[in-house]
Design an enzyme around this catalytic site. Structure first.
Site, mmCIF file in Angstrom:
data_model
loop_
_atom_site.group_PDB
_atom_site.id
_atom_site.type_symbol
_atom_site.label_atom_id
_atom_site.label_comp_id
_atom_site.label_asym_id
_atom_site.label_seq_id
_atom_site.Cartn_x
_atom_site.Cartn_y
_atom_site.Cartn_z
ATOM 1 N N ASP A 185 -30.288 57.235 -45.997
ATOM 2 C CA ASP A 185 -29.725 58.201 -46.857
ATOM 3 C C ASP A 185 -30.105 58.031 -48.168
ATOM 4 O OD1 ASP A 185 -27.509 59.840 -48.257
ATOM 5 O OD2 ASP A 185 -25.761 58.382 -47.779
ATOM 6 N N ASP A 186 -29.818 58.868 -49.320
ATOM 7 C CA ASP A 186 -30.202 58.774 -50.419
ATOM 8 C C ASP A 186 -29.903 57.349 -51.116
ATOM 9 O OD1 ASP A 186 -27.750 59.909 -50.969
ATOM 10 O OD2 ASP A 186 -28.622 61.496 -52.536
ATOM 11 N N ASP A 194 -23.238 54.054 -52.619
ATOM 12 C CA ASP A 194 -22.558 53.740 -53.820
ATOM 13 C C ASP A 194 -21.566 52.947 -53.653
ATOM 14 O OD1 ASP A 194 -20.953 54.202 -56.181
ATOM 15 O OD2 ASP A 194 -21.412 56.255 -56.338
#
Length: 166
Positions: A95-96, A99
């Site tokens: 994933d980028d 969070d």
């Protein structure tokens, strides 16, 4: 965007993204001698990093886990649109960004045996991934290059209403 939640912005350029992904790939090659069966990209944010990693690691098999958790700049509930039919053994999950960890927890449950990597990581979710490259403060909103557009900006003199030319 909640002003209380995000106090700063970090704009990631295409060049920086490529450098950060190459750093991730160097670390993967150093830590794992066995080739991966394939990549599972978390859509949509993980698609571009997954393509870059696939190139660098010469991986041709790419699958997706499709989860919606963001709507522009506000994080909402998770909506799993597509899963996979394995537990992740031998797979690289990408994933980028991690969070708050909401998406990461859901994907970790689906693919408990995958090596979970992200390019960027915030403190609340970092413990859920096996490898990340860049630590980012929790109160920072990351602006990725695929969400940005170039646009013309008036010269400062024109913005001031000056009709003088140099």
């Amino acid at each position: 965007m909640s002003e209380a939640r995000y106090q700063t912005h970090l704009t990631i350029s295409w060049d920086r993204l490529h450098r950060d992904v190459r750093t991730l790939c160097h670390r993967l090659l150093e830590a794992h001698e066995e080739p991966f069966k394939g990549i599972v990209a978390i859509t949509r944010g993980g698609l571009i990093p997954a393509a870059l990693v696939a190139r660098e690691l010469n991986i041709r098999l790419i699958d997706t886990v499709c989860i919606k958790s963001y709507d522009h700049m506000d994080q909402g509930g998770l909506d799993v649109l597509k899963g996979v039919d394995h537990d992740g053994q031998g797979w690289l999950l990408i994933d980028d960004l991690v969070d708050t960890g909401n998406t990461a927890r859901a994907v970790r449950d689906m693919l408990p045996n995958a090596l979970f990597t992200t390019v960027y990581a915030k403190p609340e979710g970092k413990a859920l991934v096996d490898l990340s490259v860049v630590d980012v403060e929790q109160a920072t909103w990351i602006q990725f290059p695929w969400d940005m557009a170039l646009s013309y900006i008036e010269p400062l003199a024109a913005q001031r209403g000056s009709s003088e030319s140099s």
